[in-house]
Scaffold this motif. Structure first.
Motif, PDB file in Angstrom:
ATOM      1  N   LYS A  15      -0.647 -69.797   0.913  1.00 18.15           N
ATOM      2  CA  LYS A  15      -1.736 -69.797   1.895  1.00 18.15           C
ATOM      3  C   LYS A  15      -1.246 -69.266   3.241  1.00 18.15           C
ATOM      4  CE  LYS A  15      -5.161 -72.911   4.025  1.00 18.15           C
ATOM      5  NZ  LYS A  15      -4.590 -73.252   5.345  1.00 18.15           N
ATOM      6  N   ASP A  16      -0.012 -69.617   3.613  1.00 18.89           N
ATOM      7  CA  ASP A  16       0.545 -69.155   4.880  1.00 18.89           C
ATOM      8  C   ASP A  16       0.861 -67.665   4.875  1.00 18.89           C
ATOM      9  OD1 ASP A  16       0.360 -71.632   6.046  1.00 18.89           O
ATOM     10  OD2 ASP A  16       2.440 -72.194   5.646  1.00 18.89           O
ATOM     11  N   LEU A  17       0.870 -67.057   3.685  1.00 16.86           N
ATOM     12  CA  LEU A  17       1.125 -65.621   3.566  1.00 16.86           C
ATOM     13  C   LEU A  17      -0.149 -64.824   3.267  1.00 16.86           C
ATOM     14  CD1 LEU A  17       4.436 -65.639   1.466  1.00 16.86           C
ATOM     15  CD2 LEU A  17       4.174 -64.733   3.796  1.00 16.86           C
ATOM     16  N   THR A  18      -1.295 -65.505   3.214  1.00 15.95           N
ATOM     17  CA  THR A  18      -2.529 -64.874   2.751  1.00 15.95           C
ATOM     18  C   THR A  18      -3.529 -64.679   3.884  1.00 15.95           C
ATOM     19  OG1 THR A  18      -2.276 -65.869   0.554  1.00 15.95           O
ATOM     20  CG2 THR A  18      -4.451 -65.026   1.122  1.00 15.95           C
ATOM     21  N   ILE A  19      -4.174 -63.518   3.875  1.00 10.77           N
ATOM     22  CA  ILE A  19      -5.345 -63.269   4.717  1.00 10.77           C
ATOM     23  C   ILE A  19      -6.521 -63.099   3.772  1.00 10.77           C
ATOM     24  CG2 ILE A  19      -6.412 -61.764   6.429  1.00 10.77           C
ATOM     25  CD1 ILE A  19      -3.567 -60.875   7.228  1.00 10.77           C
ATOM     26  N   VAL A  20      -7.436 -64.044   3.793  1.00  9.94           N
ATOM     27  CA  VAL A  20      -8.600 -64.034   2.901  1.00  9.94           C
ATOM     28  C   VAL A  20      -9.718 -63.222   3.558  1.00  9.94           C
ATOM     29  CG1 VAL A  20     -10.375 -65.433   1.770  1.00  9.94           C
ATOM     30  CG2 VAL A  20      -8.013 -66.269   1.889  1.00  9.94           C
ATOM     31  N   ILE A  21     -10.252 -62.269   2.810  1.00 11.04           N
ATOM     32  CA  ILE A  21     -11.348 -61.419   3.289  1.00 11.04           C
ATOM     33  C   ILE A  21     -12.602 -61.732   2.476  1.00 11.04           C
ATOM     34  CG2 ILE A  21     -12.166 -59.061   3.619  1.00 11.04           C
ATOM     35  CD1 ILE A  21      -9.679 -59.558   5.247  1.00 11.04           C
ATOM     36  N   ASN A  22     -13.711 -61.906   3.177  1.00 13.76           N
ATOM     37  CA  ASN A  22     -14.978 -62.141   2.488  1.00 13.76           C
ATOM     38  C   ASN A  22     -16.109 -61.704   3.418  1.00 13.76           C
ATOM     39  OD1 ASN A  22     -16.918 -63.122   0.579  1.00 13.76           O
ATOM     40  ND2 ASN A  22     -15.451 -64.672  -0.090  1.00 13.76           N
ATOM     41  N   GLY A  23     -17.334 -61.985   3.017  1.00 10.47           N
ATOM     42  CA  GLY A  23     -18.476 -61.597   3.829  1.00 10.47           C
ATOM     43  C   GLY A  23     -19.778 -61.886   3.126  1.00 10.47           C
ATOM     44  N   VAL A  24     -20.871 -61.404   3.702  1.00 15.41           N
ATOM     45  CA  VAL A  24     -22.195 -61.714   3.161  1.00 15.41           C
ATOM     46  C   VAL A  24     -22.852 -60.511   2.490  1.00 15.41           C
ATOM     47  CG1 VAL A  24     -22.551 -63.572   4.834  1.00 15.41           C
ATOM     48  CG2 VAL A  24     -23.301 -61.250   5.406  1.00 15.41           C
ATOM     49  N   SER A  25     -22.207 -59.351   2.508  1.00  6.90           N
ATOM     50  CA  SER A  25     -22.854 -58.122   2.045  1.00  6.90           C
ATOM     51  C   SER A  25     -23.291 -58.176   0.590  1.00  6.90           C
ATOM     52  CB  SER A  25     -21.914 -56.926   2.242  1.00  6.90           C
ATOM     53  OG  SER A  25     -21.692 -56.680   3.601  1.00  6.90           O
ATOM     54  N   LYS A  26     -22.374 -58.527  -0.303  1.00  2.00           N
ATOM     55  CA  LYS A  26     -22.653 -58.448  -1.737  1.00  2.00           C
ATOM     56  C   LYS A  26     -23.383 -59.698  -2.241  1.00  2.00           C
ATOM     57  CE  LYS A  26     -20.003 -54.790  -1.484  1.00  2.00           C
ATOM     58  NZ  LYS A  26     -20.516 -53.422  -1.448  1.00  2.00           N
ATOM     59  N   SER A  27     -22.887 -60.864  -1.869  1.00  2.00           N
ATOM     60  CA  SER A  27     -23.425 -62.104  -2.432  1.00  2.00           C
ATOM     61  C   SER A  27     -24.832 -62.418  -1.951  1.00  2.00           C
ATOM     62  CB  SER A  27     -22.506 -63.278  -2.084  1.00  2.00           C
ATOM     63  OG  SER A  27     -21.228 -63.106  -2.649  1.00  2.00           O
ATOM     64  N   TYR A  28     -25.192 -61.948  -0.755  1.00  2.00           N
ATOM     65  CA  TYR A  28     -26.499 -62.271  -0.190  1.00  2.00           C
ATOM     66  C   TYR A  28     -27.369 -61.038   0.034  1.00  2.00           C
ATOM     67  CZ  TYR A  28     -24.122 -66.695   0.679  1.00  2.00           C
ATOM     68  OH  TYR A  28     -23.418 -67.867   0.525  1.00  2.00           O
ATOM     69  N   ALA A  29     -26.989 -59.901  -0.563  1.00  2.00           N
ATOM     70  CA  ALA A  29     -27.755 -58.653  -0.422  1.00  2.00           C
ATOM     71  C   ALA A  29     -27.972 -58.323   1.052  1.00  2.00           C
ATOM     72  CB  ALA A  29     -29.095 -58.758  -1.155  1.00  2.00           C
ATOM     73  N   MET A  30     -26.864 -58.331   1.814  1.00  2.00           N
ATOM     74  CA  MET A  30     -26.923 -58.104   3.258  1.00  2.00           C
ATOM     75  C   MET A  30     -26.010 -56.950   3.673  1.00  2.00           C
ATOM     76  SD  MET A  30     -26.960 -62.045   4.716  1.00  2.00           S
ATOM     77  CE  MET A  30     -27.101 -61.534   6.435  1.00  2.00           C
ATOM     78  N   THR A  31     -25.947 -55.901   2.853  1.00  2.00           N
ATOM     79  CA  THR A  31     -25.004 -54.818   3.141  1.00  2.00           C
ATOM     80  C   THR A  31     -25.242 -54.177   4.512  1.00  2.00           C
ATOM     81  OG1 THR A  31     -26.442 -53.372   1.844  1.00  2.00           O
ATOM     82  CG2 THR A  31     -24.506 -54.258   0.743  1.00  2.00           C
ATOM     83  N   GLY A  32     -26.480 -53.912   4.851  1.00  2.00           N
ATOM     84  CA  GLY A  32     -26.777 -53.231   6.109  1.00  2.00           C
ATOM     85  C   GLY A  32     -26.645 -54.109   7.342  1.00  2.00           C
ATOM     86  N   TRP A  33     -26.514 -55.385   7.156  1.00  2.00           N
ATOM     87  CA  TRP A  33     -26.382 -56.293   8.298  1.00  2.00           C
ATOM     88  C   TRP A  33     -24.991 -56.199   8.919  1.00  2.00           C
ATOM     89  CZ3 TRP A  33     -30.351 -59.827   9.753  1.00  2.00           C
ATOM     90  CH2 TRP A  33     -31.457 -59.851   8.906  1.00  2.00           C
ATOM     91  N   ARG A  34     -23.999 -55.811   8.140  1.00  2.00           N
ATOM     92  CA  ARG A  34     -22.628 -55.607   8.596  1.00  2.00           C
ATOM     93  C   ARG A  34     -21.992 -56.867   9.160  1.00  2.00           C
ATOM     94  NH1 ARG A  34     -21.406 -53.670   5.532  1.00  2.00           N
ATOM     95  NH2 ARG A  34     -19.413 -53.019   6.382  1.00  2.00           N
ATOM     96  N   LEU A  35     -21.669 -57.795   8.270  1.00  2.00           N
ATOM     97  CA  LEU A  35     -20.937 -58.982   8.701  1.00  2.00           C
ATOM     98  C   LEU A  35     -19.955 -59.404   7.618  1.00  2.00           C
ATOM     99  CD1 LEU A  35     -22.020 -61.948  10.808  1.00  2.00           C
ATOM    100  CD2 LEU A  35     -20.823 -62.413   8.661  1.00  2.00           C
ATOM    101  N   GLY A  36     -18.693 -59.437   7.997  1.00  2.00           N
ATOM    102  CA  GLY A  36     -17.629 -59.938   7.140  1.00  2.00           C
ATOM    103  C   GLY A  36     -16.822 -60.963   7.903  1.00  2.00           C
ATOM    104  N   TYR A  37     -15.899 -61.595   7.224  1.00  2.00           N
ATOM    105  CA  TYR A  37     -15.038 -62.550   7.922  1.00  2.00           C
ATOM    106  C   TYR A  37     -13.684 -62.613   7.230  1.00  2.00           C
ATOM    107  CZ  TYR A  37     -16.613 -65.838   4.228  1.00  2.00           C
ATOM    108  OH  TYR A  37     -16.916 -66.447   3.026  1.00  2.00           O
ATOM    109  N   LEU A  38     -12.712 -63.107   7.965  1.00  2.00           N
ATOM    110  CA  LEU A  38     -11.399 -63.353   7.395  1.00  2.00           C
ATOM    111  C   LEU A  38     -10.911 -64.725   7.822  1.00  2.00           C
ATOM    112  CD1 LEU A  38      -9.054 -63.056   9.781  1.00  2.00           C
ATOM    113  CD2 LEU A  38      -9.477 -60.635   9.446  1.00  2.00           C
ATOM    114  N   ALA A  39     -10.006 -65.270   7.013  1.00  2.00           N
ATOM    115  CA  ALA A  39      -9.353 -66.545   7.305  1.00  2.00           C
ATOM    116  C   ALA A  39      -7.863 -66.331   7.130  1.00  2.00           C
ATOM    117  CB  ALA A  39      -9.860 -67.637   6.373  1.00  2.00           C
TER     118      ALA A  39
END
Length: 400
Positions: free
Chosen positions: A227-251
């Motif tokens: 976990k201390d070596l990982t950067i998790v990337i995710n977002g709302v584009s695919k799972s919520y059909a929000m591709t054009g909204w342009r919002l992702g996040y990382l942890a």
């Protein structure tokens, strides 16, 4: 004349632009083009998410917010990661960015120095190597073969690591192959990364789009060290059909998050405020529309694979995908043969000929580092999908 910088000169132009332009020209002239190249859900954003954005506008939520993200949204993302993935992150370790692609760029920019090598399994999403190169890194590839389900092994990672190796980009479920790694496979790769102190950029944007009884497991779940070596990337584009909204996040670890937050404050600042309120509604709200969409993708996947099974006698094959909404169609047995007097040399020829003669648009595998296949998306109606597959079958049958 203004000369462009060396760093931007290293970025390769998209090989799909010509095909996309040609497909759009055909559509504009009234030709029905079946498009298998789509990399986004063909569903509308759920109504309650759109309403949240409208409500934000009505309430005057149109000002700047913190560059790293709306506090309420960061808190919701942290809760999501804890509830769904068993990962403990403080909201300060969450960065909200302009799509998962932006999150990936931020992560690479913050951790890769010039000359650092980044391991990328191929077939790969075509943006990965370009981001690495733009940040001064050196992409090094590990081939995930069809014979192994388009999945790399821990032994391959071990063999690829050199003194210059800094990062592994790990994408499960995978674009373009749809491959989903099991927990056992992921734990084996994590052990190698921990032993060699390799950072893992874990792109989990297709996390919820999994079928066939498989489940998502984040590599960050393997151990505190991983976990201390990982950067998790995710977002709302695919799972919520929000591709054009342009919002992702990382942890990520706190020191990396602090550095990225500072960088983003000088580059893009905050994601547009109303989109952040929409994403908050997506993460915290009713997930039934999302589940309905995933079930629809599951039905399309089943229909596509059944149709492809009937096409195996035409020198076409595939590897069963367990996630995302793509299938890699192996077409290398057509190479060296001819269609309409033209010789087929690779996946780009297959894509060009299918568009020219059968009005089918798809993505050649050479774009993803694998010239033996083309990528089919099932983010289109079942009716169009089956008609398009019939056109592909006709093409393969006419190859001599």
């Amino acid at each position: 004349m203004i000369e462009v910088s060396n760093r931007i000169s290293r970025i390769a132009p998209s090989m799909t632009l010509a095909i996309s332009a040609k497909a759009n020209e055909l559509k504009a002239s009234g030709v029905k083009v079946i498009n298998f190249g789509v990399g986004e859900p063909d569903f509308n954003t759920p109504e309650h998410i759109c309403k949240a954005a409208k409500d934000a506008l009505d309430k005057g939520y149109t000002k700047y917010v913190a560059a790293a993200g709306l506090p309420a949204l960061k808190k919701a993302v942290a809760k999501k990661l804890k509830t769904e993935n068993g990962l403990d992150y403080d909201p300060s370790q969450i960065i909200i960015s302009n799509g998962a692609k932006h999150s990936i760029f931020n992560a690479v920019f913050a951790t890769i120095n010039p000359g650092d090598e980044v391991l990328i399994p191929k077939p790969y999403w075509l943006t990965y190597p370009e981001v690495v190169k733009s940040c001064g890194g050196v992409p090094e590839y590990i081939y995930a073969t069809p014979r192994h389900g388009y999945k790399i092994t821990a032994a391959q990672v071990e063999a690829a690591i050199r003194p210059q190796t800094k990062m592994l980009i790990f994408n499960s479920p995978c674009n373009p192959t749809g491959a989903v790694y099991s927990e056992e496979e992921i734990r084996a790769i994590a052990e190698v990364c921990v032993r060699h102190n390799i950072v893992v950029l874990a792109d989990e944007i297709y996390e919820k789009l999994i079928y066939g009884g498989e489940t998502h497991f984040s590599i960050a779940q393997c151990s505190p060290e991983m976990k201390d070596l990982t950067i998790v990337i995710n977002g709302v584009s695919k799972s919520y059909a929000m591709t054009g909204w342009r919002l992702g996040y990382l942890a990520c670890p706190a020191n990396v998050a602090k550095a990225i937050a500072s960088f983003q404050s000088h580059s893009t600042s905050n994601v547009n405020t109303m989109t952040q309120y929409a994403a908050l509604a997506a993460i915290e709200g009713d997930d039934k529309p999302m589940k309905d969409m995933i079930e629809a993708f599951g039905r399309r996947r089943k229909a596509m694979l059944e149709k492809l099974d009937q096409m195996k006698s035409l020198n076409l094959d595939y590897v069963t995908p367990d996630g995302a909404f793509y299938v890699m169609l192996l077409c290398d047995k057509l190479y060296g043969k001819s269609y309409n007097g033209k010789k087929i040399h690779g996946s780009m020829d297959v894509a060009d000929m299918l568009l020219d003669y059968k009005q089918v648009a798809l993505t050649p595998g050479v774009c993803f580092g694998d010239d033996d296949a083309v990528r089919l998306s099932y983010a289109l109606s079942t009716k169009d999908m089956l008609e398009g597959l019939d056109r592909i079958a006709q093409f393969a049958a006419e190859v001599k």
